[in-house]
Design a protein around this motif. Structure first.
Motif, short mmCIF file in Angstrom:
data_model
loop_
_atom_site.label_atom_id
_atom_site.label_comp_id
_atom_site.label_asym_id
_atom_site.label_seq_id
_atom_site.Cartn_x
_atom_site.Cartn_y
_atom_site.Cartn_z
N GLU A 208 12.72 0.24 1.88
CA GLU A 208 12.94 0.97 0.62
C GLU A 208 14.43 0.90 0.28
OE1 GLU A 208 10.88 3.35 -2.33
OE2 GLU A 208 10.03 3.09 -0.34
N TRP A 209 14.76 0.34 -0.88
CA TRP A 209 16.15 0.12 -1.28
C TRP A 209 16.77 1.39 -1.84
CZ3 TRP A 209 17.93 -0.27 -6.60
CH2 TRP A 209 19.28 -0.65 -6.70
N GLN B 13 7.13 1.71 3.27
CA GLN B 13 7.67 2.44 2.13
C GLN B 13 7.81 3.93 2.43
OE1 GLN B 13 4.89 -0.35 -0.38
NE2 GLN B 13 5.93 0.99 -1.80
N ALA B 14 8.39 4.65 1.47
CA ALA B 14 8.56 6.09 1.61
C ALA B 14 7.38 6.81 0.95
CB ALA B 14 9.88 6.52 0.99
N ILE B 15 7.45 6.99 -0.34
CA ILE B 15 6.37 7.62 -1.08
C ILE B 15 5.85 6.61 -2.08
CG2 ILE B 15 5.72 9.46 -2.67
CD1 ILE B 15 7.94 11.14 -1.43
N SER C 25 9.47 3.85 -16.57
CA SER C 25 9.05 4.47 -15.31
C SER C 25 10.24 5.09 -14.59
CB SER C 25 8.40 3.42 -14.40
OG SER C 25 8.05 4.00 -13.15
N THR C 26 9.99 6.18 -13.88
CA THR C 26 11.01 6.79 -13.03
C THR C 26 10.91 6.27 -11.60
OG1 THR C 26 9.55 8.67 -12.52
CG2 THR C 26 11.04 8.90 -14.41
N LEU C 27 9.94 5.41 -11.33
CA LEU C 27 9.75 4.87 -9.98
C LEU C 27 10.54 3.59 -9.80
CD1 LEU C 27 5.87 5.29 -9.67
CD2 LEU C 27 7.62 6.77 -8.67
N SER C 28 10.92 3.32 -8.57
CA SER C 28 11.54 2.03 -8.27
C SER C 28 10.50 0.93 -8.42
CB SER C 28 12.10 2.03 -6.85
OG SER C 28 11.04 1.99 -5.90
N ASN D 141 0.65 -3.71 -5.47
CA ASN D 141 1.75 -2.81 -5.80
C ASN D 141 3.06 -3.37 -5.25
OD1 ASN D 141 0.69 -2.18 -3.12
ND2 ASN D 141 2.00 -0.38 -3.11
N GLY D 142 4.18 -2.95 -5.85
CA GLY D 142 5.48 -3.31 -5.31
C GLY D 142 6.06 -4.61 -5.82
N ASP D 143 7.32 -4.84 -5.41
CA ASP D 143 8.08 -5.99 -5.91
C ASP D 143 8.25 -7.08 -4.86
OD1 ASP D 143 10.13 -5.15 -4.19
OD2 ASP D 143 11.20 -4.07 -5.76
#
Length: 568
Positions: free
Chosen positions: A525-526, A247-249, A328-331, A216-218
């Motif tokens: 988290e940006w 991370q946050a959520i 997606s609404t997620l970062s 997961n993630g960038d």
């Protein structure tokens, strides 16, 4: 004893190397009883129980010892998988594929006859919604005394150091000399990792995760890699295949059949040179041909290429490119339910990603600093279709950017990281508390290293700048504050010429993440904040932007990415 004898092993098989020393033995799986299995080859073997693999024989010694061993769990240590059965589900002339089944899914060990270690992967069937999912080894601390990531390499602190220190927060202790012990100092950026593991003078245990599309993630995502277990002293080698440590959520729901891996768990004599060479070898072999025959979805891969051009005519040189969820609404950091691919554009903005699983994706790009470090916007293109065997050519893509002729000032490159600022780099607990309480940065005179990577303490960070005139065509201005991380507990008022224009604090748009207080110094988290400025608030002559801390909690605050003021 009779059950062991029927299997062809002596009763001492569980306390001595099974099959070790025999001439060219085949890889094997043997069931000892309803809850115990032994698997391995002539080089190593593991005793797997319902929950833990609590013995690992290699080079004449049990390398788990008094430690916990190997297990698979989700949501931290809350839920360990329990294996109900094991079977050889595939085999060849020189390997076997052993599947351990739990209600949540299947964990595989692919064991080659001459390999010290095994390929591993997990196939989901019923994992719950989760944030953390991991496999790991907890190993003998006398065999494995050191840890290695691409950022940190050296001795792991002994258990005695923890016992003599005072706990000050989550897995963090302060020693008598004022320094800190924390497992988070052994973190690294996941997608930048070449290889990592734990080792000693005679033995090493390593993970190689080529491809990384199941993570997961960038590109900014950090994760905990190795550490010393603070309660037992076990040497810990983590494989955070879905992690959230900074991370946050980041919780996801996974489809039946979602697969993590394969990766290689590898044993050697502790040589980092050998481990580095093996890492390169595994990267060259990915995607693994041997696995393509087992998973149809794994082999349905295509290719994508394109070129990013900024709307002001420049090439998007060095841009970060991320292929993730469509619409997606997620970062990009928080996406994690599917498969993800990353690359960097070249000097002309061109990019290529190979071996992408078939599907529909969203393409994202953002500045990685350098020649386009002044670009604050993110490029997004949804509904990118990848088909098996095809090359998806997106050709030239136009990336809308801010008119830089309207820029008044900028402090720091846009790259979603604190790179270039004082103190930025690696994972070090408490470093944010060493940032000065007060800084004045003068546009045209100061340099980025005069500005600290983070802010947390009571005080004021100020940017002073001069205006020779106020454009008659301007209707106002916009202050853009880009933060590379934020942990709630500290807050600041943002002022322009002593008039409040905004605030940095926990809110619906700035969720608290586990970055500043866990020792990250580069990224977490940006967040991007935009604050409108009335034209009348600016004046000819010297102006000033202040970030005035109004609430402070030790180690909690924010990382800077970039601060920009533009005419509107």
């Amino acid at each position: 004893m009779r059950f062991l004898q029927l299997l062809g092993f002596a009763a001492v098989a569980l306390s001595a190397p099974l099959l070790e020393g025999r001439a060219k033995s085949k890889s094997f799986l043997k069931q000892i009883n309803e809850t115990t299995w032994v698997l391995g080859n002539s080089l190593w073997n593991v005793t797997q129980n319902r929950q833990y693999a609590n013995k690992l024989f290699y080079k004449g010694q049990d390398r788990v010892g008094k430690a916990v061993g190997h297990y698979v769990s989700y949501n931290g240590a809350a839920s360990d998988l329990n294996w109900t059965s094991a079977a050889i589900v595939d085999s060849g002339s020189d390997y076997i594929n052993v599947k351990f089944t739990a209600k949540e899914g299947d964990f595989h060990w692919v064991i080659y006859d001459d390999l010290a270690g095994a390929y591993q992967y997990f196939v989901n069937h019923a994992l719950p919604v989760l944030g953390e999912f991991r496999t790991l080894w907890r190993l003998d601390n006398s065999s494995f005394t050191k840890g290695r990531t691409y950022l940190k390499d050296g001795p792991l602190p002994p258990l005695s150091d923890y016992l003599a220190a005072t706990k000050v927060q989550d897995e963090t202790w302060q020693k008598a000399d004022g320094t800190y012990l924390t497992k988070y100092d052994w973190s690294a950026v996941l997608r930048s990792t070449d290889y990592y593991g734990v080792y000693g003078d005679k033995v090493g245990s390593w993970y190689f995760n080529p491809g990384k599309d199941y993570y997961n993630g960038d590109q900014t995502k950090g994760e905990l890699m190795v550490h010393r277990e603070s309660l037992t002293g076990d040497t810990v080698q983590l494989n955070m295949i879905h992690g959230t440590h900074f991370q946050a959520i980041a919780t996801d729901t996974f489809a039946d059949g979602k697969t993590w891996g394969p990766w290689l768990w590898y044993l050697n004599d502790g040589s980092k040179t050998d481990a580095a060479a093996r890492a390169e070898e595994e990267e060259a072999k990915w995607p693994y041909k041997w696995y393509e025959a087992l998973d149809k979805a794994y082999r349905t891969r295509g290719r994508m290429q394109g070129q990013l051009a900024l709307s002001d005519g420049r090439a998007a040189a060095g841009a970060n490119v991320f292929l993730g969820d469509s619409n997606s609404t997620l970062s990009t950091l928080d996406q994690g339910a599917n498969y993800y691919y990353t690359t960097t554009a070249d000097k002309d903005g061109k990019f290529v990603i190979k071996d992408i699983r078939q599907g529909t994706y969203g393409l994202y790009a953002w500045s990685n600093g350098g020649k386009i470090g002044d670009v604050s916007t993110t490029f997004i293109k949804n509904d990118v279709v990848i088909r098996e065997g095809d090359n998806t050519n997106l050709k030239k893509l136009s990336w809308p950017v801010t008119d830089l002729k309207k820029r008044i000032f900028q402090v720091g490159d846009f790259d979603r990281k604190s790179v270039g600022f004082l103190g930025s780099g690696g994972y070090f607990h408490g470093r944010i508390a060493t940032c000065p309480a007060n800084i004045t940065y003068t546009i045209g005179k100061s340099k980025p290293s005069d500005w600290c990577f983070g802010q947390s303490s009571f005080g004021k960070y100020s940017i002073t700048f001069s205006l020779a005139s106020i454009p008659t065509t301007a209707t106002g201005a916009k202050l853009t504050v880009s933060m590379a991380g934020f942990s709630t507990g500290s807050a600041a008022d943002v002022l322009l010429n002593d008039v409040k224009v905004g605030r940095i604090t926990n809110s619906a748009t700035i969720l608290s993440s586990q970055d500043t207080y866990r020792g990250a110094t580069v990224s977490g988290e940006w967040h991007l904040l935009e604050m409108p400025i009335a034209k009348a608030q600016l004046k000819v002559g010297v102006n000033k932007v202040d970030f005035n801390v109004t609430a402070s909690t030790l180690w909690r605050g924010w990382f800077w990415d970039s601060v920009v003021l533009d005419w509107q």
